[in-house]
Motif scaffolding. Structure first.
Motif, mmCIF file in Angstrom:
data_model
loop_
_atom_site.group_PDB
_atom_site.id
_atom_site.type_symbol
_atom_site.label_atom_id
_atom_site.label_comp_id
_atom_site.label_asym_id
_atom_site.label_seq_id
_atom_site.Cartn_x
_atom_site.Cartn_y
_atom_site.Cartn_z
ATOM 1 N N VAL A 1 46.796 46.272 51.426
ATOM 2 C CA VAL A 1 46.863 45.589 50.132
ATOM 3 C C VAL A 1 47.972 46.184 49.270
ATOM 4 O O VAL A 1 48.765 45.458 48.647
ATOM 5 N N LYS A 2 48.063 47.504 49.254
ATOM 6 C CA LYS A 2 49.086 48.144 48.420
ATOM 7 C C LYS A 2 50.485 47.869 48.963
ATOM 8 O O LYS A 2 51.439 47.714 48.191
ATOM 9 N N THR A 3 50.602 47.764 50.268
ATOM 10 C CA THR A 3 51.889 47.408 50.873
ATOM 11 C C THR A 3 52.272 45.977 50.525
ATOM 12 O O THR A 3 53.394 45.696 50.100
ATOM 13 N N LEU B 1 46.163 38.770 43.422
ATOM 14 C CA LEU B 1 45.518 39.983 43.938
ATOM 15 C C LEU B 1 44.003 39.916 43.782
ATOM 16 O O LEU B 1 43.259 40.270 44.699
ATOM 17 N N ALA B 2 43.541 39.451 42.636
ATOM 18 C CA ALA B 2 42.103 39.422 42.354
ATOM 19 C C ALA B 2 41.347 38.458 43.254
ATOM 20 O O ALA B 2 40.129 38.589 43.422
ATOM 21 N N ASN B 3 42.045 37.496 43.840
ATOM 22 C CA ASN B 3 41.385 36.468 44.654
ATOM 23 C C ASN B 3 41.874 36.435 46.097
ATOM 24 O O ASN B 3 41.557 35.503 46.834
ATOM 25 N N ASP B 4 42.591 37.445 46.510
ATOM 26 C CA ASP B 4 43.140 37.485 47.874
ATOM 27 C C ASP B 4 42.059 37.955 48.852
ATOM 28 O O ASP B 4 41.531 39.061 48.713
ATOM 29 N N PRO B 5 41.717 37.163 49.866
ATOM 30 C CA PRO B 5 40.711 37.587 50.842
ATOM 31 C C PRO B 5 41.041 38.918 51.523
ATOM 32 O O PRO B 5 40.127 39.623 51.965
ATOM 33 N N LEU B 6 42.322 39.270 51.605
ATOM 34 C CA LEU B 6 42.688 40.561 52.190
ATOM 35 C C LEU B 6 42.130 41.720 51.369
ATOM 36 O O LEU B 6 41.908 42.812 51.893
ATOM 37 N N ASN B 7 41.879 41.472 50.083
ATOM 38 C CA ASN B 7 41.413 42.521 49.178
ATOM 39 C C ASN B 7 39.942 42.357 48.802
ATOM 40 O O ASN B 7 39.482 42.978 47.847
ATOM 41 N N LEU B 8 39.208 41.539 49.525
ATOM 42 C CA LEU B 8 37.832 41.233 49.152
ATOM 43 C C LEU B 8 36.880 41.418 50.322
ATOM 44 O O LEU B 8 37.219 41.107 51.474
ATOM 45 N N LEU B 9 35.664 41.885 50.016
ATOM 46 C CA LEU B 9 34.674 42.140 51.052
ATOM 47 C C LEU B 9 33.276 42.065 50.457
ATOM 48 O O LEU B 9 33.018 42.637 49.390
ATOM 49 N N VAL C 1 30.801 41.120 45.879
ATOM 50 C CA VAL C 1 32.093 40.943 46.537
ATOM 51 C C VAL C 1 33.036 41.953 45.893
ATOM 52 O O VAL C 1 33.355 41.861 44.711
ATOM 53 N N ASP C 2 33.430 42.931 46.680
ATOM 54 C CA ASP C 2 34.198 44.063 46.167
ATOM 55 C C ASP C 2 35.693 43.847 46.309
ATOM 56 O O ASP C 2 36.155 43.262 47.300
ATOM 57 N N HIS C 3 36.447 44.322 45.317
ATOM 58 C CA HIS C 3 37.897 44.440 45.450
ATOM 59 C C HIS C 3 38.172 45.767 46.146
ATOM 60 O O HIS C 3 37.900 46.832 45.599
ATOM 61 N N ILE C 4 38.703 45.703 47.350
ATOM 62 C CA ILE C 4 38.966 46.902 48.141
ATOM 63 C C ILE C 4 39.886 47.841 47.377
ATOM 64 O O ILE C 4 39.628 49.042 47.276
ATOM 65 N N VAL C 5 40.969 47.320 46.856
ATOM 66 C CA VAL C 5 41.765 48.038 45.861
ATOM 67 C C VAL C 5 41.273 47.561 44.506
ATOM 68 O O VAL C 5 41.452 46.399 44.136
ATOM 69 N N ALA C 6 40.591 48.446 43.792
ATOM 70 C CA ALA C 6 40.001 48.072 42.505
ATOM 71 C C ALA C 6 41.079 47.575 41.541
ATOM 72 O O ALA C 6 42.200 48.082 41.527
ATOM 73 N N LEU C 7 40.724 46.593 40.741
ATOM 74 C CA LEU C 7 41.708 46.006 39.829
ATOM 75 C C LEU C 7 42.194 47.026 38.806
ATOM 76 O O LEU C 7 43.381 47.039 38.447
ATOM 77 N N SER C 8 41.320 47.888 38.338
ATOM 78 C CA SER C 8 41.736 48.934 37.407
ATOM 79 C C SER C 8 42.711 49.906 38.062
ATOM 80 O O SER C 8 43.696 50.336 37.453
#
Length: 238
Positions: free
Chosen positions: A194-196, A150-158, A125-132
């Motif tokens: 996600v960044k927005t 952010l780390a658990n938002d479905p908008l940022n996960l795939l 399960v990838d963070h689309i915008v990487a946490l780093s």
């Protein structure tokens, strides 16, 4: 490509590891519609704050809380939530929370079907915008609650093919794009979304790369939804 599962919009994305060469940023508009013709994703990319990348100093995964915290309070960890959302032919252990098998049909990174078996998983399960990446572009200034969100938002996960995902590292759009060109627009639009949503900035090179991709799909919509940008107060980072 956007698929609906359980009422949740799933942005299907793919990525490719950076090779040190200039990336091919060709995209695909696909059958998307935008009656206003305003290019929502492109406009949002243009509106992102542009700054230099901050140092990675003090970055640690623990700053974003325990992995796969149940921030939506549905009694299932976030990883299982995303597997349940993204996989087909899902089978569970003891109810409808712990996913034990399924198939990613197709994997948005490779376009191939990838089977999932718990304990022998070929799926991340990838963070689309990487946490780093987020840490270096604003998140180090946040409180725990926002980072955990952010780390658990479905908008940022795939859910994606694990071997392809591990080539991504913490790359942004300037250094890493999908090998399957048909998914580049949806991938970049998701990063922009996600960044927005979280107020993360982009580097000049990153914004330029986003715009190059999105000019190939001027009607690309901007994904929305996901969880609130603050996690419940009971969650804390290390």
């Amino acid at each position: 490509m956007v698929r609906l599962r359980g009422g949740v919009a799933v942005v299907a994305l793919v990525m490719v590891a950076a090779t040190g060469c200039e990336l091919d940023t060709q995209g695909s508009a696909g059958p998307q519609e935008n009656p206003g013709g305003g290019g929502a994703a492109f406009a949002a990319a243009e509106a992102l704050t542009v700054k230099g990348r901050a140092p990675k100093t003090d970055y640690d995964r623990g700053e974003f809380g325990s992995p796969w915290a149940d921030t939506d309070s549905n009694s299932c960890g976030t990883r299982d939530d995303i597997l349940k959302r993204d996989l087909d032919d899902v089978k569970f252990r003891d109810g409808d929370c712990t996913v034990v098998s399924g198939v990613l049909d197709p994997d948005p990174y490779t376009g191939e079907d990838v089977p999932y078996v718990r304990g022998r998983s070929k799926i991340d399960v990838d963070h689309i915008v990487a946490l780093s990446d987020a840490w270096q572009k604003g998140a180090q200034q946040w409180d725990d609650s926002k980072r955990i969100a952010l780390a658990n938002d479905p908008l940022n996960l795939l859910a994606v093919d694990s071997s392809t995902n591990r080539g991504k590292g913490d790359g942004d759009t300037a250094t890493w794009l999908p090998p399957n060109k048909a998914y580049r627009c949806t991938y970049v639009a998701a990063q922009v979304a996600v960044k927005t949503k979280y107020g993360l900035w982009v580097t000049s090179a990153e914004q330029s790369a986003m715009k190059r991709v999105l000019t190939t799909c001027p009607d690309q919509k901007l994904p929305t939804g996901g969880n609130p940008t603050k996690a419940p107060a009971r969650f804390h980072a290390d």
